[in-house]
Design a protein around this motif. Structure first.
Motif, PDB file in Angstrom:
ATOM      1  N   ALA A   1       0.571   2.099  -9.216  1.00 28.96           N
ATOM      2  CA  ALA A   1       0.697   1.938 -10.665  1.00 28.96           C
ATOM      3  C   ALA A   1       1.925   1.102 -11.029  1.00 28.96           C
ATOM      4  CB  ALA A   1       0.767   3.309 -11.338  1.00 28.96           C
ATOM      5  N   LEU A   2       3.007   1.288 -10.298  1.00 30.26           N
ATOM      6  CA  LEU A   2       4.217   0.507 -10.570  1.00 30.26           C
ATOM      7  C   LEU A   2       4.030  -0.954 -10.179  1.00 30.26           C
ATOM      8  CD1 LEU A   2       7.343   2.629  -9.501  1.00 30.26           C
ATOM      9  CD2 LEU A   2       6.476   2.174 -11.796  1.00 30.26           C
ATOM     10  N   VAL A   3       3.419  -1.183  -9.040  1.00 34.32           N
ATOM     11  CA  VAL A   3       3.271  -2.543  -8.519  1.00 34.32           C
ATOM     12  C   VAL A   3       2.298  -3.355  -9.368  1.00 34.32           C
ATOM     13  CG1 VAL A   3       2.366  -3.862  -6.545  1.00 34.32           C
ATOM     14  CG2 VAL A   3       3.942  -1.946  -6.165  1.00 34.32           C
ATOM     15  N   ASP A   4       1.233  -2.713  -9.844  1.00 33.82           N
ATOM     16  CA  ASP A   4       0.224  -3.418 -10.645  1.00 33.82           C
ATOM     17  C   ASP A   4       0.853  -3.873 -11.968  1.00 33.82           C
ATOM     18  OD1 ASP A   4      -2.076  -4.470 -11.677  1.00 33.82           O
ATOM     19  OD2 ASP A   4      -3.275  -2.651 -11.454  1.00 33.82           O
ATOM     20  N   GLY A   5       0.893  -5.164 -12.174  1.00 32.57           N
ATOM     21  CA  GLY A   5       1.470  -5.698 -13.404  1.00 32.57           C
ATOM     22  C   GLY A   5       2.941  -6.047 -13.306  1.00 32.57           C
ATOM     23  N   ALA A   6       3.569  -5.753 -12.167  1.00 35.64           N
ATOM     24  CA  ALA A   6       4.973  -6.110 -12.001  1.00 35.64           C
ATOM     25  C   ALA A   6       5.111  -7.622 -11.856  1.00 35.64           C
ATOM     26  CB  ALA A   6       5.555  -5.412 -10.781  1.00 35.64           C
ATOM     27  N   ASP A   7       6.231  -8.127 -12.303  1.00 35.63           N
ATOM     28  CA  ASP A   7       6.522  -9.553 -12.164  1.00 35.63           C
ATOM     29  C   ASP A   7       7.133  -9.849 -10.794  1.00 35.63           C
ATOM     30  OD1 ASP A   7       6.731 -12.222 -13.362  1.00 35.63           O
ATOM     31  OD2 ASP A   7       8.889 -11.906 -13.213  1.00 35.63           O
ATOM     32  N   VAL A   8       8.072  -8.991 -10.381  1.00 34.68           N
ATOM     33  CA  VAL A   8       8.792  -9.180  -9.118  1.00 34.68           C
ATOM     34  C   VAL A   8       8.778  -7.867  -8.345  1.00 34.68           C
ATOM     35  CG1 VAL A   8      11.016  -9.736  -8.047  1.00 34.68           C
ATOM     36  CG2 VAL A   8      10.327 -10.899 -10.154  1.00 34.68           C
ATOM     37  N   LEU A   9       8.516  -7.946  -7.044  1.00 34.94           N
ATOM     38  CA  LEU A   9       8.605  -6.796  -6.151  1.00 34.94           C
ATOM     39  C   LEU A   9       9.682  -7.098  -5.115  1.00 34.94           C
ATOM     40  CD1 LEU A   9       7.603  -4.102  -4.945  1.00 34.94           C
ATOM     41  CD2 LEU A   9       5.812  -5.417  -3.751  1.00 34.94           C
TER      42      LEU A   9
ATOM     43  N   THR B   1       6.909   1.524   5.108  1.00 36.85           N
ATOM     44  CA  THR B   1       7.138   1.271   3.684  1.00 36.85           C
ATOM     45  C   THR B   1       6.613  -0.108   3.292  1.00 36.85           C
ATOM     46  OG1 THR B   1       9.401   0.543   4.229  1.00 36.85           O
ATOM     47  CG2 THR B   1       9.120   2.819   3.483  1.00 36.85           C
ATOM     48  N   THR B   2       6.794  -1.089   4.171  1.00 37.50           N
ATOM     49  CA  THR B   2       6.271  -2.426   3.886  1.00 37.50           C
ATOM     50  C   THR B   2       4.745  -2.398   3.828  1.00 37.50           C
ATOM     51  OG1 THR B   2       8.192  -3.454   4.935  1.00 37.50           O
ATOM     52  CG2 THR B   2       6.227  -4.820   4.702  1.00 37.50           C
ATOM     53  N   ARG B   3       4.121  -1.645   4.737  1.00 35.37           N
ATOM     54  CA  ARG B   3       2.655  -1.523   4.712  1.00 35.37           C
ATOM     55  C   ARG B   3       2.184  -0.866   3.415  1.00 35.37           C
ATOM     56  NH1 ARG B   3       1.550   1.754   9.193  1.00 35.37           N
ATOM     57  NH2 ARG B   3       1.795  -0.161  10.424  1.00 35.37           N
ATOM     58  N   ALA B   4       2.896   0.159   2.973  1.00 33.56           N
ATOM     59  CA  ALA B   4       2.510   0.840   1.735  1.00 33.56           C
ATOM     60  C   ALA B   4       2.571  -0.112   0.534  1.00 33.56           C
ATOM     61  CB  ALA B   4       3.423   2.044   1.500  1.00 33.56           C
ATOM     62  N   LEU B   5       3.584  -0.955   0.501  1.00 35.32           N
ATOM     63  CA  LEU B   5       3.690  -1.918  -0.590  1.00 35.32           C
ATOM     64  C   LEU B   5       2.604  -2.988  -0.498  1.00 35.32           C
ATOM     65  CD1 LEU B   5       7.570  -2.362  -0.742  1.00 35.32           C
ATOM     66  CD2 LEU B   5       6.129  -1.031  -2.291  1.00 35.32           C
ATOM     67  N   ARG B   6       2.326  -3.450   0.726  1.00 34.39           N
ATOM     68  CA  ARG B   6       1.296  -4.468   0.893  1.00 34.39           C
ATOM     69  C   ARG B   6      -0.066  -3.937   0.448  1.00 34.39           C
ATOM     70  NH1 ARG B   6      -1.680  -5.258   5.106  1.00 34.39           N
ATOM     71  NH2 ARG B   6      -0.261  -4.220   6.543  1.00 34.39           N
TER      72      ARG B   6
ATOM     73  N   TRP C   1       8.627  -5.834  11.592  1.00 37.51           N
ATOM     74  CA  TRP C   1       8.824  -5.729  10.145  1.00 37.51           C
ATOM     75  C   TRP C   1       8.225  -6.951   9.447  1.00 37.51           C
ATOM     76  CZ3 TRP C   1      14.518  -5.254   7.978  1.00 37.51           C
ATOM     77  CH2 TRP C   1      14.497  -4.730   6.696  1.00 37.51           C
ATOM     78  N   GLU C   2       8.556  -8.142   9.935  1.00 32.34           N
ATOM     79  CA  GLU C   2       8.042  -9.363   9.321  1.00 32.34           C
ATOM     80  C   GLU C   2       6.539  -9.501   9.541  1.00 32.34           C
ATOM     81  OE1 GLU C   2      10.213 -12.850  10.368  1.00 32.34           O
ATOM     82  OE2 GLU C   2      12.085 -12.162   9.440  1.00 32.34           O
ATOM     83  N   ARG C   3       6.064  -9.091  10.705  1.00 34.84           N
ATOM     84  CA  ARG C   3       4.626  -9.172  10.971  1.00 34.84           C
ATOM     85  C   ARG C   3       3.849  -8.319   9.964  1.00 34.84           C
ATOM     86  NH1 ARG C   3       4.654  -7.449  15.962  1.00 34.84           N
ATOM     87  NH2 ARG C   3       5.105  -9.528  16.779  1.00 34.84           N
ATOM     88  N   GLU C   4       4.356  -7.134   9.686  1.00 42.70           N
ATOM     89  CA  GLU C   4       3.708  -6.267   8.707  1.00 42.70           C
ATOM     90  C   GLU C   4       3.767  -6.889   7.308  1.00 42.70           C
ATOM     91  OE1 GLU C   4       1.334  -3.404   7.658  1.00 42.70           O
ATOM     92  OE2 GLU C   4       2.209  -3.292   9.672  1.00 42.70           O
ATOM     93  N   PHE C   5       4.883  -7.492   6.973  1.00 44.36           N
ATOM     94  CA  PHE C   5       5.071  -8.089   5.656  1.00 44.36           C
ATOM     95  C   PHE C   5       4.101  -9.247   5.411  1.00 44.36           C
ATOM     96  CE2 PHE C   5       7.747 -11.240   3.139  1.00 44.36           C
ATOM     97  CZ  PHE C   5       7.443 -10.683   1.902  1.00 44.36           C
ATOM     98  N   PHE C   6       3.931 -10.095   6.409  1.00 48.82           N
ATOM     99  CA  PHE C   6       3.094 -11.283   6.228  1.00 48.82           C
ATOM    100  C   PHE C   6       1.631 -11.060   6.612  1.00 48.82           C
ATOM    101  CE2 PHE C   6       7.303 -13.487   6.681  1.00 48.82           C
ATOM    102  CZ  PHE C   6       7.302 -14.084   5.422  1.00 48.82           C
ATOM    103  N   ALA C   7       1.261  -9.830   6.968  1.00 48.13           N
ATOM    104  CA  ALA C   7      -0.121  -9.552   7.369  1.00 48.13           C
ATOM    105  C   ALA C   7      -1.069  -9.710   6.179  1.00 48.13           C
ATOM    106  CB  ALA C   7      -0.218  -8.139   7.931  1.00 48.13           C
ATOM    107  N   ASP C   8      -2.303 -10.120   6.476  1.00 47.99           N
ATOM    108  CA  ASP C   8      -3.383 -10.215   5.492  1.00 47.99           C
ATOM    109  C   ASP C   8      -3.059 -11.241   4.400  1.00 47.99           C
ATOM    110  OD1 ASP C   8      -4.638  -8.249   6.950  1.00 47.99           O
ATOM    111  OD2 ASP C   8      -3.999  -6.621   5.618  1.00 47.99           O
ATOM    112  N   GLY C   9      -4.100 -11.636   3.711  1.00 51.35           N
ATOM    113  CA  GLY C   9      -3.931 -12.620   2.652  1.00 51.35           C
ATOM    114  C   GLY C   9      -3.652 -11.961   1.310  1.00 51.35           C
TER     115      GLY C   9
ATOM    116  N   ARG D   1       3.413 -14.705  -3.913  1.00 51.75           N
ATOM    117  CA  ARG D   1       4.274 -15.471  -2.999  1.00 51.75           C
ATOM    118  C   ARG D   1       5.184 -14.496  -2.260  1.00 51.75           C
ATOM    119  NH1 ARG D   1       9.363 -17.814  -4.202  1.00 51.75           N
ATOM    120  NH2 ARG D   1       9.011 -17.224  -6.380  1.00 51.75           N
ATOM    121  N   ARG D   2       5.274 -14.670  -0.933  1.00 50.24           N
ATOM    122  CA  ARG D   2       6.075 -13.741  -0.130  1.00 50.24           C
ATOM    123  C   ARG D   2       7.256 -14.460   0.527  1.00 50.24           C
ATOM    124  NH1 ARG D   2       1.287 -10.717   3.171  1.00 50.24           N
ATOM    125  NH2 ARG D   2       0.235 -12.707   2.790  1.00 50.24           N
ATOM    126  N   VAL D   3       8.448 -13.827   0.432  1.00 51.68           N
ATOM    127  CA  VAL D   3       9.664 -14.377   1.021  1.00 51.68           C
ATOM    128  C   VAL D   3      10.361 -13.276   1.807  1.00 51.68           C
ATOM    129  CG1 VAL D   3      11.866 -15.535   0.602  1.00 51.68           C
ATOM    130  CG2 VAL D   3       9.935 -15.926  -0.961  1.00 51.68           C
TER     131      VAL D   3
END
Length: 331
Positions: free
Chosen positions: A51-59, A86-91, A140-148, A153-155
């Motif tokens: 619910a927090l992530v949906d509609g957010a401008d910046v994560l 935690t990164t997987r949960a956000l993704r 950590w980075e592999r989990e972050f950049f996984a999937d489309g 935009r991811r940094v």
């Protein structure tokens, strides 16, 4: 009135998180947080995170157990788990959002690069290392950049040692005050396996490396104010994605670092800390010698090319702004 743009900061309870919260709030953002306690959403509540992530401008994700600890089996597992899960949960939350964030910035670490004395590691020329700390970063980075995630935009922010009221600065100041603020010198020590690789594809041979740097191991750093400024800069630069080194332009070395710290804290002397002296001290301080013995030489190629201006480029000036506050806050 139009709604304020929302920024969601995960892992905001560390020393970088509050600085980011203040910066975004000062500029009129609706700042929401995700964490273990005293946050707008808990890691135990995926629906609240979504619910927090949906509609957010910046994560922004800073979550992860501090590496300033002993690398016991339990500690090693928690360092990795707390970052990857935690990164997987956000993704997963971004993937199902009807209005996903336009940008997601995720903490990473410049420790991903190998011990290097010959040249700095940039994003384009850097060489990935091996062993526990590197495996944590790569997983950590592999989990972050996984999937489309085509709309987000991811940094990944490969941060150097951050100077501020945090664990790295407190450790260095404490060493200087204890009279062992001379250069940290690698050497023989009984082998252990705390630095062995971790994750599904562990790297290295499991041995703790010995490197004869004579106290000239490189020390790359960044002031916490510049971390905040870089996050704000990268959040607005729609042309930058992928990995970015967040590090001051000029690296120092261990001898210069400790000499500067002694001058700042008024330590009359600083004994050279050979490894046989350093290891018992690190055991007593409940941390690891790798944090001071590895040569961390990193350069901010992409930030510099994009025109980012660092406020703190002189090591002594940067340390003076944080050393007294950092030491005093933990006495």
């Amino acid at each position: 009135m139009p709604e304020k743009p929302r920024v969601v900061i995960a892992g905001a309870s560390g020393f970088i998180g509050p600085a980011l919260v203040r910066s975004f709030a000062r500029d009129g953002y609706d700042v929401r947080t995700i964490g273990r306690s005293a946050a707008d959403a808990s890691w135990r509540d995926p629906a609240a995170i979504a619910a927090l992530v949906d509609g957010a401008d910046v994560l922004m994700n800073l979550a992860g157990k501090s590496v300033n600890c002993r690398y016991t089996d339990r500690g090693r597992d928690e360092i990795l788990r707390s970052r990857v899960e935690t990164t997987r949960a956000l993704r997963e939350a971004v993937a199902v959002a009807s209005t996903p964030p336009r940008v997601w910035l995720n903490a990473s670490t410049a420790t991903i690069y190998r011990h290097r004395m010959d040249a700095p590691n940039t994003e384009s020329t850097g060489e990935i290392g091996e062993g526990f700390s590197v495996d944590v970063a790569t997983n950590w980075e592999r989990e972050f950049f996984a999937d489309g995630l085509p709309e987000t935009r991811r940094v990944a922010l490969r941060m150097a040692i951050v100077l501020g009221d945090g664990p790295a600065t407190r450790l260095l100041v404490r060493l200087a005050r204890l009279g062992i603020g001379g250069p940290q010198l690698d050497g023989w020590w009984p082998q252990h396996r705390r630095y062995r690789g971790i994750g599904p594809r562990p790297t290295g041979d499991g041995r703790a490396p010995h490197r004869d740097t004579r106290g000239r191991q490189r020390f790359s750093w960044v002031h916490v104010d510049d971390v905040v400024s870089a996050v704000r800069f990268l959040a607005e630069r729609s042309d930058i994605e992928g990995v970015v080194n967040v590090v001051a332009p000029e690296a120092s070395d261990n001898r210069t670092l400790m000499q500067t710290l002694r001058r700042i804290v008024g330590a009359p002397f600083g004994l050279p800390a050979f490894r046989w002296m350093l290891e018992p001290a690190m055991w007593a301080l409940r941390t690891e010698s790798e944090l001071v013995l590895k040569s961390r030489w990193v350069a901010p190629e992409r930030l510099t090319a994009a025109g980012f201006t660092f406020a703190h480029t002189d090591l002594e000036e940067a340390l003076r702004t944080v050393a007294g506050r950092s030491a005093g806050s933990r006495r």
